[in-house]
Design a protein around this motif. Structure first.
Motif, mmCIF file in Angstrom:
data_model
loop_
_atom_site.group_PDB
_atom_site.id
_atom_site.type_symbol
_atom_site.label_atom_id
_atom_site.label_comp_id
_atom_site.label_asym_id
_atom_site.label_seq_id
_atom_site.Cartn_x
_atom_site.Cartn_y
_atom_site.Cartn_z
ATOM 1 N N VAL A 1 -6.838 -2.981 15.272
ATOM 2 C CA VAL A 1 -7.402 -3.785 14.182
ATOM 3 C C VAL A 1 -7.101 -3.143 12.830
ATOM 4 N N VAL A 2 -7.280 -1.839 12.741
ATOM 5 C CA VAL A 2 -6.988 -1.137 11.490
ATOM 6 C C VAL A 2 -5.505 -1.247 11.137
ATOM 7 N N MET A 3 -4.648 -1.154 12.138
ATOM 8 C CA MET A 3 -3.212 -1.238 11.884
ATOM 9 C C MET A 3 -2.832 -2.615 11.329
ATOM 10 N N PHE A 4 -3.405 -3.687 11.895
ATOM 11 C CA PHE A 4 -3.090 -5.025 11.401
ATOM 12 C C PHE A 4 -3.704 -5.268 10.025
ATOM 13 N N CYS A 5 -4.895 -4.781 9.817
ATOM 14 C CA CYS A 5 -5.518 -4.956 8.503
ATOM 15 C C CYS A 5 -4.757 -4.204 7.421
ATOM 16 N N ASP A 6 -4.078 -3.139 7.786
ATOM 17 C CA ASP A 6 -3.363 -2.334 6.807
ATOM 18 C C ASP A 6 -2.154 -3.068 6.236
ATOM 19 N N PHE A 7 -1.697 -4.137 6.895
ATOM 20 C CA PHE A 7 -0.603 -4.934 6.344
ATOM 21 C C PHE A 7 -1.037 -5.740 5.131
ATOM 22 N N ILE A 8 -2.336 -6.002 4.996
ATOM 23 C CA ILE A 8 -2.838 -6.792 3.869
ATOM 24 C C ILE A 8 -2.905 -5.898 2.639
ATOM 25 N N PRO A 9 -2.223 -6.235 1.553
ATOM 26 C CA PRO A 9 -2.247 -5.374 0.362
ATOM 27 C C PRO A 9 -3.636 -5.297 -0.256
ATOM 28 N N MET A 10 -3.939 -4.179 -0.830
ATOM 29 C CA MET A 10 -5.132 -3.925 -1.638
ATOM 30 C C MET A 10 -6.412 -3.874 -0.811
ATOM 31 N N VAL A 11 -6.762 -4.969 -0.129
ATOM 32 C CA VAL A 11 -8.070 -5.050 0.531
ATOM 33 C C VAL A 11 -7.973 -4.843 2.034
ATOM 34 N N GLY A 12 -6.771 -4.737 2.584
ATOM 35 C CA GLY A 12 -6.639 -4.608 4.038
ATOM 36 C C GLY A 12 -7.279 -3.341 4.569
ATOM 37 N N GLY A 13 -7.060 -2.215 3.895
ATOM 38 C CA GLY A 13 -7.666 -0.961 4.338
ATOM 39 C C GLY A 13 -9.174 -1.011 4.286
ATOM 40 N N LEU A 14 -9.745 -1.627 3.231
ATOM 41 C CA LEU A 14 -11.194 -1.736 3.111
ATOM 42 C C LEU A 14 -11.776 -2.596 4.229
ATOM 43 N N ILE A 15 -11.083 -3.677 4.571
ATOM 44 C CA ILE A 15 -11.557 -4.531 5.673
ATOM 45 C C ILE A 15 -11.579 -3.746 6.975
ATOM 46 N N GLU B 1 -3.867 7.678 2.001
ATOM 47 C CA GLU B 1 -2.789 6.709 2.244
ATOM 48 C C GLU B 1 -2.255 6.136 0.943
ATOM 49 N N ASN B 2 -3.138 5.822 -0.001
ATOM 50 C CA ASN B 2 -2.710 5.179 -1.249
ATOM 51 C C ASN B 2 -1.918 6.121 -2.149
ATOM 52 N N TYR B 3 -2.236 7.407 -2.116
ATOM 53 C CA TYR B 3 -1.617 8.333 -3.066
ATOM 54 C C TYR B 3 -0.625 9.309 -2.441
ATOM 55 N N VAL B 4 -0.579 9.387 -1.104
ATOM 56 C CA VAL B 4 0.328 10.344 -0.461
ATOM 57 C C VAL B 4 1.267 9.643 0.521
ATOM 58 N N VAL B 5 0.704 8.950 1.515
ATOM 59 C CA VAL B 5 1.514 8.395 2.599
ATOM 60 C C VAL B 5 2.367 7.228 2.115
ATOM 61 N N ALA B 6 1.718 6.210 1.559
ATOM 62 C CA ALA B 6 2.444 4.999 1.159
ATOM 63 C C ALA B 6 3.504 5.258 0.091
ATOM 64 N N PRO B 7 3.222 6.031 -0.987
ATOM 65 C CA PRO B 7 4.275 6.255 -1.985
ATOM 66 C C PRO B 7 5.510 6.945 -1.424
ATOM 67 N N ARG B 8 5.316 7.895 -0.517
ATOM 68 C CA ARG B 8 6.473 8.602 0.041
ATOM 69 C C ARG B 8 7.324 7.690 0.915
ATOM 70 N N ILE B 9 6.690 6.791 1.650
ATOM 71 C CA ILE B 9 7.435 5.908 2.550
ATOM 72 C C ILE B 9 8.044 4.744 1.785
ATOM 73 N N MET B 10 7.311 4.187 0.825
ATOM 74 C CA MET B 10 7.763 2.988 0.124
ATOM 75 C C MET B 10 8.693 3.274 -1.048
ATOM 76 N N ARG B 11 8.893 4.534 -1.386
ATOM 77 C CA ARG B 11 9.701 4.849 -2.562
ATOM 78 C C ARG B 11 11.129 4.348 -2.414
ATOM 79 N N ARG B 12 11.680 4.453 -1.215
ATOM 80 C CA ARG B 12 13.054 4.025 -0.997
ATOM 81 C C ARG B 12 13.157 2.523 -0.717
ATOM 82 N N ALA B 13 12.083 1.916 -0.259
ATOM 83 C CA ALA B 13 12.137 0.497 0.109
ATOM 84 C C ALA B 13 12.013 -0.407 -1.116
ATOM 85 N N VAL B 14 10.910 -0.290 -1.823
ATOM 86 C CA VAL B 14 10.671 -1.104 -3.020
ATOM 87 C C VAL B 14 10.227 -0.194 -4.144
#
Length: 453
Positions: free
Chosen positions: A347-361, A392-405
């Motif tokens: 459930v957490v993994m699927f909610c994480d696809f939703i931008p901004m509020v997915g992690g909170l849900i 996740e917002n300040y360490v994991v996601a920026p490192r992974i998404m830097r090359r994508a978008v």
């Protein structure tokens, strides 16, 4: 002595002989020029004679044409006189082309002026009706269009995985089959993991709700309200009703519709994803062929780059969500919620696809399940979720998404809000890669034109 004197008087000197030679040459040249002039005059006379013959032929042809026109005019007059004495309207209509062989149905009149108020109003009304009909058609087909968008989004996201298998030596058809099989297994695994947990939680909620209401009755404030309105008794009767689940979904028929609709949409998305994934190269070629040849190369480069960024975003977001799910699974194993660890991690993994509020849900869902196991367990889940979201917002996601978008944070927030307002969760999912594609086109097209001007 006399003969000698006569011989001297009749003899020709060399000077006289040279002068005579020159006169003879001049006379010969004059005669030759006169002969050429005479020959040219003869040629001109012959050409004039030919022209006279041609003029005579043209005059004869013109006379023949005039005679034919006169005969045609006489025949037309005779037909008109015959038609005046004939009362058969049908024969008259059939002879229109014969009566007017050169003009047919007559010469067309001048075009209708577009400035005419009637013409402008007519075509304006047609445009409004067409726009209204198109809007209604799009509204009725919105659900199908959303399925198409989701399927294309998933296909573009899975294309890098297909190309990875192709680089390992597999053909595209076989690579698509392998990726599609993995996706089906993932969907089936998620269903088998989540459905039992959701069923148990609903049953537990219905079973434990009366006990929670008994605890609430000990509050003096609630007792006063209950003495006036008897809401606790009504709530107990409502919760203990075995038909609560059926009423929540509108009865058995409503539950069947919800389940059937979900299964149909899932099956449709899977089939469309398979089709788009298999035909993605041919679809790209067909789309690029619609562009003029002079711009086809640049458009194909930009299009491939857009698809690469969209695929990179999907792959990167999947990796971020996978890390979140694995970390949540380990945490739930530690705090003692082993029974729900797999389901809540998914459930957490699927909610994480939703931008901004997915992690909170996802955090709220895990915390609610944690409170059912104890107060401190729920608090621990809540604290962990908040801390991990910051990481996740300040360490994991920026490192992974830097090359994508590579898009600014403000653009991400605005795009997610607009996408969510337009298409809900689907719009929020598609907003960020769409914003990345639009920014790429602006940088490569608009900004370059502005710099060149």
């Amino acid at each position: 002595m006399t003969p000698a004197g006569d011989d001297n008087s009749t003899a020709t000197t060399p000077e006289e002989l040279a002068a005579a030679t020159r006169e003879a040459q001049a006379a010969a040249e004059h005669a030759e020029a006169a002969a050429e002039h005479a020959e040219k005059s003869a040629d001109d006379a012959e050409e004039s004679a030919d022209q006279a013959d041609d003029s005579a032929d043209d005059a004869g042809t013109s006379a023949e044409q005039a005679e034919a026109a006169a005969n045609k005019a006489v025949a037309t007059v005779e037909r008109a006189e015959d038609l005046e004495t004939t009362d058969d309207d049908i024969s008259g209509e059939l002879l229109i082309d014969e009566r007017h062989p050169d003009e047919g149905m007559g010469k067309p009149g001048p075009p209708i002026r577009r400035s005419n108020p009637f013409v402008f109003g007519f075509f304006a009304a047609l445009g409004v009706l067409f726009a209204w009909g198109l809007w209604n058609a799009l509204g009725r087909a919105s659900s199908v269009l959303i399925l198409l968008l989701v399927s294309m989004f998933i296909a573009v996201g899975l294309n890098p995985l297909v190309e990875w298998f192709m680089r390992r030596g597999l053909k595209r058809g076989l690579s698509v089959g392998v990726v599609f099989l993995l996706m089906i297994l993932a969907v089936a695994g998620v269903g088998f993991a989540i459905v039992p947990v959701v069923t148990d939680q609903i049953d537990g909620l219905i079973t434990n709700a009366p006990g929670w209401l008994d605890l609430l009755q000990k509050s003096k404030t609630l007792k006063n309200f209950d003495n006036q309105y008897h809401f606790i008794q009504k709530a107990q009767e409502y919760i203990q009703d075995p038909a609560l689940a059926q009423r929540a979904f509108g009865g058995i028929l409503g539950v069947g519709k919800v389940v059937a609709g979900a299964l149909f949409n899932t099956f449709t998305i899977l089939i469309l994803t398979l089709y788009f994934l298999a035909s993605l190269p041919s679809v790209k070629r067909a789309a690029y062929s619609l562009v003029p040849r002079t711009r086809r190369t640049r458009v194909s480069i930009l299009g491939d780059e857009v698809l690469t960024r969209v695929g990179g975003y999907v792959s990167g977001q999947f990796l971020v969500a996978l890390i979140a799910g694995v970390m949540m699974f380990l945490f739930l194993e530690i705090v003692g919620l082993r029974e729900y660890a797999v389901a809540l991690a998914i459930v957490v993994m699927f909610c994480d696809f939703i931008p901004m509020v997915g992690g909170l849900i996802g955090v709220v869902i895990v915390a609610l399940i944690g409170f059912t196991g104890g107060l401190w367990t729920g608090i621990a889940c809540l604290i962990y979720g908040i801390i991990y979201q910051q990481i996740e917002n300040y360490v994991v996601a920026p490192r992974i998404m830097r090359r994508a978008v590579d898009i600014p944070g403000a653009v991400t927030v605005i795009a997610a809000l607009l996408g969510g307002a337009l298409l809900g969760v689907v719009g929020a999912l598609l907003a960020i890669p769409s914003a990345a594609a639009i920014l790429l086109i602006i940088r490569e097209v608009w900004v370059r034109k502005a710099d060149a001007s």
